[in-house]
Design an enzyme around this catalytic site. Structure first.
Site, PDB file in Angstrom:
ATOM      1  N   PRO A   2     -41.286  -7.012  -9.741  1.00 41.77           N
ATOM      2  CA  PRO A   2     -42.703  -6.743  -9.971  1.00 41.77           C
ATOM      3  C   PRO A   2     -43.568  -7.134  -8.786  1.00 41.77           C
ATOM      4  CG  PRO A   2     -41.730  -8.106 -11.707  1.00 41.77           C
ATOM      5  CD  PRO A   2     -40.762  -8.046 -10.592  1.00 41.77           C
ATOM      6  N   GLU A   3     -44.269  -6.171  -8.255  1.00 42.50           N
ATOM      7  CA  GLU A   3     -45.318  -6.453  -7.281  1.00 42.50           C
ATOM      8  C   GLU A   3     -46.649  -6.154  -7.970  1.00 42.50           C
ATOM      9  OE1 GLU A   3     -44.601  -4.863  -3.390  1.00 42.50           O
ATOM     10  OE2 GLU A   3     -42.452  -5.139  -3.567  1.00 42.50           O
TER      11      GLU A   3
END
Length: 270
Positions: A2-3
DNA sequence: AATGGGGCCTGATAGC
DNA sequence: TGCTATCAGGCCCCAT
């Protein structure tokens, strides 16, 4: 992994299910995440969720008493499921609500975090030193140019530095530098103002487009409803080492910068 | 002061 | 087949 786009997609996915609902219980099956989950997290019980915010890659579950700060780390996932839903491996934390739903945190690698920020405490240490959001109007080419003067570290490490700008992780740094035609290894201090003025809108557009597509699903990421994100099919360099550049068909190179996989086209990126 | 690297973790995959 | 080694990497923290 996850960014910012994946965290934002998660935020949008969970907020409608828990906003204006009261927390009835918190169950911690394994509190040994990146940091131990603090006891004070239980101050959230009985509180009504006012909104779900985001700062950098942190999700902020806000109530009158304080804010639960959640980070997904490398492999964390959040989903909203009905009570009685079967508990799977790595389902470490449940936050139960008065609508008989559970916000469930699953994280195989346990690089994620669940922290607590009481309303009467100063800002939590993980949030204090963060640079601006990429969508903040202060994040401009001129801003990056000014901060980059005399910086010897690479442009890629520079834009991934949370003190400079938050939320640009490895995937989107690779993508943005390719689109901007900038070699990832170039010292940040040697790049002109003009090129920074080109780069910044590209970073912003890349992140926005990824949010629209529901984020990037490689292995781990899923939206709150379990669906994958669709940005992976738009990736131009990340994960494409050894494949031809989409512009010039030069075979893409991979190097390591700051222990992170860095893929680029030596023909298109100077 | 700025920069580089270690460590935290598990699952997938490669190699023997 | 089944073992072990390697890699993925966000972020804090420490050493240089």
């Amino acid at each position: 992994m996850p960014e910012l786009p994946e965290v934002e997609v998660t935020r949008m996915g969970i907020e409608p299910h828990i906003k204006q609902h009261k927390v009835t219980n918190i169950i911690i099956r394994n509190g040994r995440l990146r940091w131990p989950i603090p006891e004070q997290i239980n101050e959230l019980i009985g509180q009504t969720i006012e909104q779900v915010g985001r700062r950098a890659k942190y999700l902020l579950i806000e109530s009158e008493a304080g804010t639960a700060i959640l980070h997904l780390g490398m492999s964390g996932k959040l989903c909203v499921v009905p009570k009685e839903t079967e508990i799977l491996k790595h389902d470490h934390v449940d936050i139960e609500f008065d609508n008989q739903m559970i916000l469930r945190f699953n994280d195989p690698r346990r690089f994620g975090a669940v922290l607590w920020q009481s309303c009467d405490e100063p800002m939590h240490s993980v949030l204090v030193h963060l640079g601006p959001e990429p969508f903040d109007p202060v994040f401009t080419g001129d801003y990056l140019y000014q901060l980059s003067r005399d910086k010897k570290s690479s442009i890629k490490q520079f834009i991934m530095d949370n003190k400079i700008v938050v939320g640009v992780g490895n995937i989107y740094a690779n993508e943005a530098l390719f689109k901007a035609g900038i070699h990832p290894k170039r010292p940040a201090g040697n790049i002109s103002k003009k090129r920074y003025q080109q780069l910044v809108p590209i970073i912003i557009e890349t992140l926005q487009r990824a949010i629209e597509q529901g984020g990037t699903t490689l292995k781990d990421f899923a939206q709150a409803d379990g669906k994958p994100g669709y940005f992976a099919q738009e990736l131009l360099v990340y994960g494409r080492k050894g494949l031809p550049c989409v512009n010039c068909e030069q075979i893409l190179d991979e190097i390591r910068l700051g222990q992170r996989s860095t893929v680029f086209c030596k023909n298109c990126q100077k």
